[in-house]
Enzyme design. Structure first.
Site, PDB file in Angstrom:
ATOM      1  N   GLU A  65       0.805  -1.225   0.000  1.00  0.00           N
ATOM      2  CA  GLU A  65       0.000   0.000   0.000  1.00  0.00           C
ATOM      3  C   GLU A  65       0.834   1.270   0.000  1.00  0.00           C
ATOM      4  O   GLU A  65       0.431   2.287  -0.570  1.00  0.00           O
ATOM      5  CB  GLU A  65      -0.963   0.009   1.195  1.00  0.00           C
ATOM      6  CG  GLU A  65      -2.181  -0.888   1.034  1.00  0.00           C
ATOM      7  CD  GLU A  65      -1.890  -2.354   1.253  1.00  0.00           C
ATOM      8  OE1 GLU A  65      -0.781  -2.685   1.728  1.00  0.00           O
ATOM      9  OE2 GLU A  65      -2.762  -3.192   0.965  1.00  0.00           O
ATOM     10  N   HIS A  79     -10.700  -5.568   9.859  1.00  0.00           N
ATOM     11  CA  HIS A  79     -11.214  -5.395   8.496  1.00  0.00           C
ATOM     12  C   HIS A  79     -12.576  -4.713   8.463  1.00  0.00           C
ATOM     13  O   HIS A  79     -13.259  -4.772   7.453  1.00  0.00           O
ATOM     14  CB  HIS A  79     -11.338  -6.764   7.809  1.00  0.00           C
ATOM     15  CG  HIS A  79     -10.052  -7.265   7.234  1.00  0.00           C
ATOM     16  ND1 HIS A  79      -8.902  -7.372   7.977  1.00  0.00           N
ATOM     17  CD2 HIS A  79      -9.722  -7.675   5.986  1.00  0.00           C
ATOM     18  CE1 HIS A  79      -7.940  -7.844   7.205  1.00  0.00           C
ATOM     19  NE2 HIS A  79      -8.405  -8.024   5.996  1.00  0.00           N
TER      20      HIS A  79
END
Lengths: 329, 325
Positions: free
Chosen positions: B60, B129
């Site tokens: 990322e 998440h």
């Protein structure tokens, strides 16, 4: 500059001495309290910047970390503009809003000056991606210190450069210390270029205390980057001063600094010039005097420059100036 | 007018703008050959090719960083971060670079970047998440933070975002991709940074955005049956925040509930409530209530997880409290 003529040797000398005098003046300004924040001097590493910029063409771009005064100058930024930015003046390259660690001038293909260790690697990969995507012939030199090669960004960016075959030269200035931690205390491999081998990237090591050797290595690296893909170059160098001003330097022995200072890139280069018959002591002394005078004029100009106005406080926060930022809550 | 899903709306916005502007390319994990983990970019790889639809490694930091770098050179990258939880790994790039480069370098740099990322809980994905991290990104000057909730707003705002030069975090909600709504057949844009009244009412102001808009619309239906007409202001953009419609509505209703899906402490509700009390003190008939996820990590167990996320009943209850009924 291709280091084939007397003129080039003298130009390289002049550039290194200019950086040295510029940095000494910065230290003085800092001690006077005129430069705030952090100040990271490039003294000792001048040959690296001079060699890199000499090897770059109009299609090459440079991005670096926070020790950026030297390359800012070799990329073409005037000393007075560098001083002005460090003094926080409106005439600085970033209008006095960036400071020492954030010099940049996109007109000089110089993309900063980035103060988060290792952050310039993903950004540099992105510059290379942008040029490649737009089918431009441009390549990027992304400088980093040895300390930056231990951070995640290094591995993410170097890996991506190979996966996407980006036109980039990863240039590690190995000055032996990441702040005060010696390379071998922080990096699993102290020969940094071996890290690039893990990603299948062609690599080389050069003497970072000699501008001609840096030039030659960067020239080859840029050719490779443009024609084949990423290249990793490790330039061996040493910073003569602390990591930043106020560094107590408990981590290295004064004798080690003395030993490296014997190989001062400027002193050595002076010897080479004299040996090659490209100049004499008096001629070189004359160059020194001239630079000293030029730096004094540049420093005075910056010192006398105006501060940015209060209208600059909110300026350039957004491209869209219809965005009204709340100033009171 | 066509009825389409939010997935289709975002997909159409990207497709149309990519057709119109070659400077736009998209990059991210599994967006190409796979077609996007939420299938937003299905078909893009075959149509636009690997150069404009770039599958990346799972990294990322460099996804965001390389997108920023490419944006500096004049490209218009759209970086997809698979979920906003992973955007934490790109936080330095978004916060220290995308948001700051223009300002810090005295206006020399432009970062016409979009980072698309879905957030939200309620799918039993566990604590790491399931987060709604919008508020922390909205904290930073220099960014635009968009979080639209309807197909019309998603399409129109994403298209508008792709035609301006500031860095944008475009926050989607993973449970809203199937949400349907009307969009015009032809070209249209929705202006950025404008809150929108999604339901008119005279009795109470509900300020919300993203998935909670739909929860609030459900709550408003229940309230209407009990004779309470709620006005719903959809913020749509968290930064820059458009408070005018909120103030206007509050001055009419004199009471407000702010509803968000993220954590309550230092959240969107705190900001809205603070601004309302500063601007509308003389109009206040009740303290502003904040409804948010409970102040806890979201558990895997379905019953526990659902208990921690606001629903229509929570909103109805809060509205009645500020109405003193």
């Amino acid at each position: 500059m291709n280091f084939r003529s007397k003129q080039d040797y003298l130009e390289a000398y002049s550039q290194m001495v200019t950086i040295r005098r510029l940095e000494e003046k910065c230290a003085e300004f800092y001690q006077q309290g005129k430069i705030g924040g952090f100040l990271h001097l490039y003294i000792g590493q001048e040959a690296v910047a001079v060699g890199i910029s000499a090897a770059m063409s109009e299609h090459d771009h440079l991005i670096t970390a926070y020790r950026d005064h030297g390359v800012a100058y070799t990329q073409g930024m005037e000393p007075k503009v560098i001083f002005a930015e460090l003094l926080g003046k409106a005439t600085g390259c970033s209008k006095g809003k960036g400071g020492s660690m954030h010099l940049a001038d996109t007109r000089l293909n110089f993309w900063g000056g980035h103060a988060i260790v290792g952050a310039q690697l993903p950004l540099g990969a992105g510059l290379a991606l942008g040029f490649k995507y737009q089918k431009k012939p441009d390549a990027v030199v992304c400088m980093m210190g040895d300390g930056a090669t231990n951070i995640g960004y290094f591995h993410e960016a170097v890996n991506l450069s190979k996966v996407w075959n980006l036109p980039i030269v990863w240039l590690c200035e190995n000055n032996q210390y990441g702040m005060g931690t010696a390379v071998e205390r922080a990096s699993a491999v102290s020969e940094i270029r071996r890290k690039a081998e893990g990603y299948g990237i062609t690599n080389d090591r050069c003497n970072g205390m000699n501008p001609a050797e840096v030039y030659k290595a960067v020239k080859r690296a840029l050719k490779h980057a443009r024609e084949e893909g990423p290249f990793f170059l490790e330039a061996m160098t040493y910073r003569f001063h602390g990591h930043s001003m106020g560094d107590p330097e408990r981590y290295r022995d004064p004798s080690e600094i003395r030993k490296w200072r014997e190989d001062d890139p400027i002193g050595d280069w002076r010897q080479i010039i004299i040996e090659k018959g490209f100049g004499t002591e008096p001629e070189l002394n004359q160059i020194d005097d001239q630079i000293m005078a030029e730096i004094a004029v540049a420093a005075q100009w910056a010192d006398e420059s105006p501060e940015p106005g209060m209208d600059e406080l909110f300026a350039d926060l957004y491209a869209d100036d219809s965005i009204v930022v709340s100033r009171e809550f | 007018m066509a009825q389409i899903t939010i997935r289709e709306a975002i997909s159409q916005a990207l497709w149309e703008e990519m057709e119109a502007n070659e400077k736009i390319f998209i990059m991210g994990e599994e967006i190409g050959v796979w077609g996007g983990t939420y299938a937003v970019t299905r078909g893009f790889y075959d149509h636009f090719g690997a150069d404009r639809v770039r599958d990346t490694p799972i990294a990322e930091g460099v996804i965001a960083g390389a997108a920023i770098g490419a944006a500096l050179t004049g490209c218009r990258p759209v970086a997809e971060i698979m979920t906003i939880n992973f955007a934490l790994l790109a936080m330095d790039m978004i916060v220290n670079h995308a948001a700051k480069l223009r300002y810090m370098f005295g206006g020399q740099f432009s970062v016409p970047l979009i980072v698309r990322t879905p957030g939200g809980g309620g799918r039993q994905l566990g604590a790491t998440h399931s987060q709604t991290l919008d508020a922390i990104f909205a904290h930073f000057p220099g960014l635009r933070v968009l979080a639209p909730a309807t197909p019309y707003d998603c399409k129109g705002m994403l298209k508008a975002a792709l035609r301006q030069d500031d860095p944008v975090l475009f926050i989607e909600n993973a449970t809203l991709y199937q949400k349907r709504g009307e969009v015009p057949d032809g070209e249209f844009l929705v202006p950025l940074g404008k809150s929108d009244i999604k339901r008119s009412g005279k009795d109470v102001t509900i300020v919300t955005y993203s998935k909670m808009l739909h929860v609030c619309l459900d709550a408003a239906k229940q309230l209407a049956k009990q004779g309470i007409e709620a006005e719903i202001v959809d913020l749509r953009t968290l930064r820059p925040l458009d408070m005018e419609p909120v103030f206007e509505s509050f001055k009419k209703t004199n009471r407000a509930v702010v509803v968000e899906e993220g954590y309550p402490t230092f959240g969107v509700g705190a900001e809205i409530a603070a601004r309302i009390q500063a601007e509308c003190f003389d109009y206040m008939d009740a303290p502003v209530r904040r409804i948010a996820q409970l102040d806890v990590n979201l558990p895997y167990n379905r019953t526990l997880e659902q208990a921690a996320i606001p629903n229509a009943d929570t909103v109805v209850k809060a509205v009645k409290e500020v109405m003193y009924v």
